[in-house]
Write a protein that holds these residues in place. Structure first.
Motif, short mmCIF file in Angstrom:
data_model
loop_
_atom_site.label_atom_id
_atom_site.label_comp_id
_atom_site.label_asym_id
_atom_site.label_seq_id
_atom_site.Cartn_x
_atom_site.Cartn_y
_atom_site.Cartn_z
N LYS A 281 0.78 -1.23 0.00
CA LYS A 281 0.00 0.00 0.00
C LYS A 281 0.82 1.28 0.00
CE LYS A 281 -4.19 -1.99 1.90
NZ LYS A 281 -5.12 -2.01 3.01
N VAL A 282 1.98 1.26 0.63
CA VAL A 282 2.78 2.47 0.73
C VAL A 282 3.91 2.50 -0.30
CG1 VAL A 282 4.27 3.87 2.24
CG2 VAL A 282 2.23 2.74 3.18
N TYR A 283 4.54 1.35 -0.54
CA TYR A 283 5.71 1.29 -1.41
C TYR A 283 5.43 0.61 -2.75
CZ TYR A 283 8.03 2.70 2.85
OH TYR A 283 8.39 3.39 3.99
N TYR A 284 4.17 0.27 -3.01
CA TYR A 284 3.77 -0.37 -4.26
C TYR A 284 4.60 -1.61 -4.58
CZ TYR A 284 1.51 4.15 -4.55
OH TYR A 284 0.77 5.27 -4.25
N GLY A 285 4.96 -2.34 -3.52
CA GLY A 285 5.68 -3.59 -3.68
C GLY A 285 7.17 -3.46 -3.89
N ALA A 286 7.71 -2.26 -3.81
CA ALA A 286 9.13 -2.04 -4.11
C ALA A 286 10.05 -2.17 -2.90
CB ALA A 286 9.32 -0.66 -4.74
N ALA A 287 9.50 -2.26 -1.70
CA ALA A 287 10.33 -2.33 -0.49
C ALA A 287 10.66 -3.78 -0.16
CB ALA A 287 9.61 -1.68 0.68
N VAL A 288 11.56 -3.95 0.79
CA VAL A 288 11.89 -5.27 1.31
C VAL A 288 11.47 -5.28 2.77
CG1 VAL A 288 13.74 -6.93 1.80
CG2 VAL A 288 13.86 -5.49 -0.26
N PRO A 289 10.33 -5.90 3.08
CA PRO A 289 9.86 -5.92 4.46
C PRO A 289 10.81 -6.72 5.35
CG PRO A 289 8.09 -6.48 2.94
CD PRO A 289 9.37 -6.49 2.16
N ARG A 290 11.24 -6.08 6.47
CA ARG A 290 12.15 -6.74 7.40
C ARG A 290 12.32 -5.88 8.63
NH1 ARG A 290 18.19 -6.00 4.86
NH2 ARG A 290 18.40 -3.85 5.43
N GLN A 291 13.13 -6.36 9.55
CA GLN A 291 13.49 -5.60 10.74
C GLN A 291 14.54 -4.55 10.36
OE1 GLN A 291 12.01 -5.57 13.43
NE2 GLN A 291 11.39 -7.61 14.06
N THR A 292 14.70 -3.59 11.25
CA THR A 292 15.76 -2.61 11.07
C THR A 292 17.09 -3.29 11.37
OG1 THR A 292 14.29 -0.83 11.74
CG2 THR A 292 16.66 -0.39 11.82
N THR A 293 17.96 -3.26 10.41
CA THR A 293 19.31 -3.80 10.57
C THR A 293 20.18 -3.17 9.50
OG1 THR A 293 20.64 -5.83 10.77
CG2 THR A 293 18.86 -5.85 9.14
N VAL A 294 21.41 -3.52 9.46
CA VAL A 294 22.30 -2.98 8.43
C VAL A 294 21.86 -3.49 7.05
CG1 VAL A 294 24.26 -2.70 10.00
CG2 VAL A 294 23.98 -4.84 8.73
N PRO A 295 22.21 -2.77 5.99
CA PRO A 295 21.84 -3.23 4.64
C PRO A 295 22.48 -4.57 4.30
CG PRO A 295 22.68 -0.97 4.59
CD PRO A 295 22.92 -1.50 5.97
N SER A 296 21.87 -5.28 3.39
CA SER A 296 22.38 -6.60 3.00
C SER A 296 23.76 -6.52 2.36
CB SER A 296 21.39 -7.29 2.06
OG SER A 296 21.16 -6.49 0.93
N THR A 297 24.17 -5.35 1.92
CA THR A 297 25.51 -5.18 1.35
C THR A 297 26.59 -5.05 2.42
OG1 THR A 297 25.09 -2.80 1.21
CG2 THR A 297 24.66 -4.12 -0.78
N ASN A 298 26.18 -4.86 3.65
CA ASN A 298 27.13 -4.72 4.76
C ASN A 298 27.63 -6.10 5.17
OD1 ASN A 298 27.86 -4.66 7.71
ND2 ASN A 298 27.48 -2.47 7.41
N ARG A 299 28.91 -6.22 5.44
CA ARG A 299 29.47 -7.53 5.79
C ARG A 299 28.94 -8.07 7.12
NH1 ARG A 299 34.03 -7.02 9.30
NH2 ARG A 299 34.63 -4.85 9.57
#
Length: 167
Positions: A40-58
């Protein structure tokens, strides 16, 4: 975008005890339908998850991103009942374990985005499990002042992809 935080050092010891109970925080998380927010807010473009570092972070760990991020309102209600938070007066909202009215204020402000649409949905999800919160948008100055003074119940702040990229 929106990271929700609970005041673990709340000045009221009864509220602090509730907020410090891991079951309460897990229940609130499990009650949020992140997929619905995404749709509804991101038109399916977001990645629903908890707050944490980005997946690119080691230091990224999938288990941190997924922890209690599934939508499970039944499990959320069970956790609250384990705590002794039940609807004693039949108004549809849970009272504290000691039987007092429980109606925390969710303090927030506009930052890079206006989180109101997200928080309105979160308020509804929490109401569905019997947690009644009032949303209160304030100026950034008042938001920051109240945070520093430890004068808030629940808050929200922005998290973006730059969070944690230097680690």
């Amino acid at each position: 975008d929106a990271a929700i935080y609970i005041n673990h050092s709340h000045p009221d010891p009864k509220i602090r005890e509730i907020f410090s109970d891991i079951r309460f925080r897990r229940a609130l998380s499990l009650a949020i339908d992140r997929e619905e927010i995404n749709t509804k807010v991101y038109y399916g473009a977001a990645v629903p998850r908890q707050t944490t570092v980005p997946s690119t972070n080691r230091r990224f760990r999938e288990e941190f991103a997924r922890a209690y991020a599934d939508y499970d309102p039944e499990r959320a209600q069970n956790l609250l009942e384990e705590m002794g938070m039940v609807d004693e007066d039949g108004d549809g909202f849970r009272e504290t374990p000691s039987g007092e009215k429980f109606n925390p204020t969710f303090l927030y402000c506009k930052y890079d985005i206006d989180p109101t649409p997200i928080l309105e949905m979160v308020r509804k999800f929490w109401a569905d499990i019997g947690i009644n919160v009032d949303l209160k948008m304030v100026s950034r100055e008042l938001h920051d002042t109240r945070k520093r003074a430890n004068n808030f119940d629940i808050g929200c702040w922005a998290v973006d992809m730059s969070f944690g990229t230097r680690f």
